[in-house]
Design a protein around this motif. Structure first.
Motif, mmCIF file in Angstrom:
data_model
loop_
_atom_site.group_PDB
_atom_site.id
_atom_site.type_symbol
_atom_site.label_atom_id
_atom_site.label_comp_id
_atom_site.label_asym_id
_atom_site.label_seq_id
_atom_site.Cartn_x
_atom_site.Cartn_y
_atom_site.Cartn_z
ATOM 1 N N GLN A 315 0.833 -1.212 0.000
ATOM 2 C CA GLN A 315 0.000 0.000 0.000
ATOM 3 C C GLN A 315 0.864 1.258 0.000
ATOM 4 O O GLN A 315 0.518 2.254 -0.639
ATOM 5 C CB GLN A 315 -0.934 -0.009 1.205
ATOM 6 N N PHE A 316 1.982 1.218 0.723
ATOM 7 C CA PHE A 316 2.876 2.382 0.739
ATOM 8 C C PHE A 316 3.423 2.644 -0.664
ATOM 9 O O PHE A 316 3.479 3.793 -1.120
ATOM 10 C CB PHE A 316 4.019 2.166 1.729
ATOM 11 N N ARG A 317 3.850 1.586 -1.352
ATOM 12 C CA ARG A 317 4.356 1.753 -2.715
ATOM 13 C C ARG A 317 3.261 2.254 -3.651
ATOM 14 O O ARG A 317 3.524 3.020 -4.580
ATOM 15 C CB ARG A 317 4.923 0.426 -3.217
ATOM 16 N N GLU A 318 2.034 1.802 -3.391
ATOM 17 C CA GLU A 318 0.904 2.158 -4.259
ATOM 18 C C GLU A 318 0.583 3.653 -4.204
ATOM 19 O O GLU A 318 0.029 4.212 -5.159
ATOM 20 C CB GLU A 318 -0.329 1.354 -3.832
ATOM 21 N N ILE A 319 0.957 4.314 -3.098
ATOM 22 C CA ILE A 319 0.686 5.754 -2.937
ATOM 23 C C ILE A 319 1.224 6.552 -4.106
ATOM 24 O O ILE A 319 0.598 7.502 -4.584
ATOM 25 C CB ILE A 319 1.303 6.269 -1.616
ATOM 26 N N PHE A 320 2.382 6.154 -4.606
ATOM 27 C CA PHE A 320 3.042 6.927 -5.653
ATOM 28 C C PHE A 320 2.317 6.837 -6.992
ATOM 29 O O PHE A 320 2.569 7.619 -7.899
ATOM 30 C CB PHE A 320 4.493 6.455 -5.807
ATOM 31 N N PHE A 321 1.405 5.882 -7.126
ATOM 32 C CA PHE A 321 0.669 5.721 -8.375
ATOM 33 C C PHE A 321 -0.775 6.212 -8.294
ATOM 34 O O PHE A 321 -1.369 6.576 -9.294
ATOM 35 C CB PHE A 321 0.655 4.241 -8.793
ATOM 36 N N GLN A 322 -1.329 6.208 -7.079
ATOM 37 C CA GLN A 322 -2.764 6.419 -6.958
ATOM 38 C C GLN A 322 -3.172 7.805 -6.461
ATOM 39 O O GLN A 322 -4.310 8.197 -6.617
ATOM 40 C CB GLN A 322 -3.360 5.355 -6.014
ATOM 41 N N GLN A 323 -2.274 8.533 -5.812
ATOM 42 C CA GLN A 323 -2.667 9.822 -5.263
ATOM 43 C C GLN A 323 -1.474 10.758 -5.143
ATOM 44 O O GLN A 323 -0.331 10.325 -5.246
ATOM 45 C CB GLN A 323 -3.320 9.632 -3.888
ATOM 46 N N ARG A 324 -1.761 12.014 -4.934
ATOM 47 C CA ARG A 324 -0.696 13.012 -4.798
ATOM 48 C C ARG A 324 -0.468 13.420 -3.349
ATOM 49 O O ARG A 324 0.457 14.147 -3.027
ATOM 50 C CB ARG A 324 -1.042 14.235 -5.645
ATOM 51 N N ASN A 325 -1.329 12.948 -2.461
ATOM 52 C CA ASN A 325 -1.200 13.271 -1.038
ATOM 53 C C ASN A 325 -0.226 12.295 -0.388
ATOM 54 O O ASN A 325 -0.614 11.340 0.274
ATOM 55 C CB ASN A 325 -2.561 13.204 -0.359
ATOM 56 N N VAL A 326 1.061 12.529 -0.599
ATOM 57 C CA VAL A 326 2.079 11.587 -0.152
ATOM 58 C C VAL A 326 2.410 11.794 1.329
ATOM 59 O O VAL A 326 2.112 12.839 1.904
ATOM 60 C CB VAL A 326 3.370 11.742 -0.988
ATOM 61 N N PRO A 327 3.034 10.784 1.974
ATOM 62 C CA PRO A 327 3.437 10.926 3.374
ATOM 63 C C PRO A 327 4.396 12.099 3.584
ATOM 64 O O PRO A 327 5.100 12.521 2.658
ATOM 65 C CB PRO A 327 4.129 9.589 3.667
ATOM 66 N N GLU A 328 4.434 12.583 4.821
ATOM 67 C CA GLU A 328 5.294 13.723 5.152
ATOM 68 C C GLU A 328 6.754 13.456 4.840
ATOM 69 O O GLU A 328 7.476 14.361 4.420
ATOM 70 C CB GLU A 328 5.133 14.080 6.634
ATOM 71 N N ILE A 329 7.207 12.230 5.052
ATOM 72 C CA ILE A 329 8.624 11.931 4.811
ATOM 73 C C ILE A 329 8.984 12.136 3.344
ATOM 74 O O ILE A 329 10.110 12.516 3.021
ATOM 75 C CB ILE A 329 8.994 10.499 5.262
ATOM 76 N N CYS A 330 8.027 11.899 2.438
ATOM 77 C CA CYS A 330 8.293 12.069 1.008
ATOM 78 C C CYS A 330 8.316 13.552 0.625
ATOM 79 O O CYS A 330 9.021 13.952 -0.311
ATOM 80 C CB CYS A 330 7.239 11.339 0.187
ATOM 81 N N LYS A 331 7.576 14.365 1.355
ATOM 82 C CA LYS A 331 7.584 15.795 1.084
ATOM 83 C C LYS A 331 8.929 16.425 1.432
ATOM 84 O O LYS A 331 9.290 17.474 0.904
ATOM 85 C CB LYS A 331 6.457 16.477 1.863
ATOM 86 N N GLU A 332 9.657 15.782 2.347
ATOM 87 C CA GLU A 332 10.959 16.307 2.744
ATOM 88 C C GLU A 332 12.080 15.788 1.857
ATOM 89 O O GLU A 332 13.224 16.230 1.960
ATOM 90 C CB GLU A 332 11.257 15.909 4.199
#
Length: 338
Positions: A315-332
């Motif tokens: 599910q964590f990997r799927e975030i990068f394909f399905q939505q733009r609201n990524v976890p805070e760690i990715c924003k940094e």
């Protein structure tokens, strides 16, 4: 060039047909996942970072450990736990970084960990602040055949060094680097290859050329100039990014605060390549998850290959394909722009 040849030769010597096949399958599955927008992964990780300890002897203000802002419990990995992790992954693992948060040499079994991983045919690297390079430690480290060691030296004088490396001793680090060079020469070996790393801030950005000269004098195999990750980017911050954009991950906004400059890469291969294991067994997605808040699970309860492909990891990997609201760690992260 000489460094790249030595590094490449040493790395290639640790490769096996099984490791190569696994790595090719993993990268193929990453690109298929990017094209189909659906996570596919059956290969095992090719890289791992394992945290010997999250304790440190320094008080660096932009480090969660050094600034005492880390929420995770402090501790050291148990030798049996470390050996169990290695025994589960060594046949496919291409690269092991014995470092995450903290100072690795504070673990009394650190050199034993290197020996065990090397006995399994793994390329092993680590990073240190350089305060524990005593003759005894250095000799053990050289004989362990650690492949690559990064030593942080963020200044060319005691004054500039201690602006960031609070609690550190510049002269002690210089002495340790010299001891390492001396023992390598005495034992007629180039293990480990040594990188001297200089993290650039506003207060030391004019020292980069002098640092390169110092690195050559100290016999470093590689001299690295690295941009800083700064958590507090306000105007009142004690530590600021450099003015020179070549060395900075940030740009200054109209308010006077600094904003992260993103690289133009849409998808993150880190989630397919490897993971980070904290001292107490949590498997985190990458090194930006310093508190292991997005951990897939714990290795005291599950095998590594189970966590690697469990629903939470997928599910964590799927975030990068399905939505733009990524976890805070990715924003940094300075490597991905979503």
């Amino acid at each position: 060039m000489q460094f790249l040849i030595r590094y490449g030769y040493r790395f290639c010597r640790t490769l096996t047909l099984q490791k190569i096949k696994n790595a090719l399958l993993l990268f193929l599955q990453f690109y298929i996942s990017v094209l189909t927008k659906k996570t596919r992964i059956s290969a095992k990780p090719v890289t791992l970072s394992i945290e010997p300890t999250n304790n440190c002897n320094l008080f660096c203000p932009e480090c969660l450990t050094g600034s005492k802002k880390m929420e995770r419990k402090k501790g050291k990995i148990l030798p049996d736990d470390f050996n169990l992790i290695i025994d589960q992954v060594y046949s496919e693992l291409c690269y092991l970084l014995l470092y995450f948060q903290g100072e690795p040499f504070l673990h009394p079994r650190f050199i034993d960990f290197v020996r065990h991983a090397k006995s399994k045919g793994i390329f092993v690297a680590s990073s240190t602040n350089g305060h524990f390079l005593s003759e005894t430690n250095v000799k053990g480290l050289v004989l362990s055949k650690l492949d690559f060691l990064t030593i942080s030296l963020d200044g060319v004088t005691p004054e500039s060094y201690q602006r960031y490396r609070k609690g550190g001793d510049f002269n002690q680090v210089i002495s340790g680097i010299k001891t390492l060079a001396k023992i390598k020469k005495e034992l007629k070996t180039n293990y480990p290859l040594v990188e001297l790393q200089f993290i650039v801030f506003k207060h030391n950005e004019r020292e980069t050329k002098r640092f390169q000269e110092l690195g050559k004098q100290l016999g470093a195999d590689r001299i690295s100039i690295k941009s800083a990750q700064i958590n507090n980017t306000g105007q009142s911050s004690e530590i600021l990014p450099p003015d020179n954009p070549v060395y900075s991950r940030y740009k200054k906004g109209a308010s006077g605060n600094f904003y992260l400059i993103k690289k133009k890469r849409k998808y993150c291969p880190r989630q397919w390549c490897g993971a980070v294991i904290t001292w107490d067994g949590n498997m985190a997605p990458c090194c930006y998850d310093k508190e292991a808040k997005y951990a897939y699970g714990n290795l005291k309860e599950n095998r590594l290959d189970e966590l690697w492909k469990n629903p939470k990891a997928m599910q964590f990997r799927e975030i990068f394909f399905q939505q733009r609201n990524v976890p805070e760690i990715c924003k940094e992260c300075s490597e991905i722009s979503i």
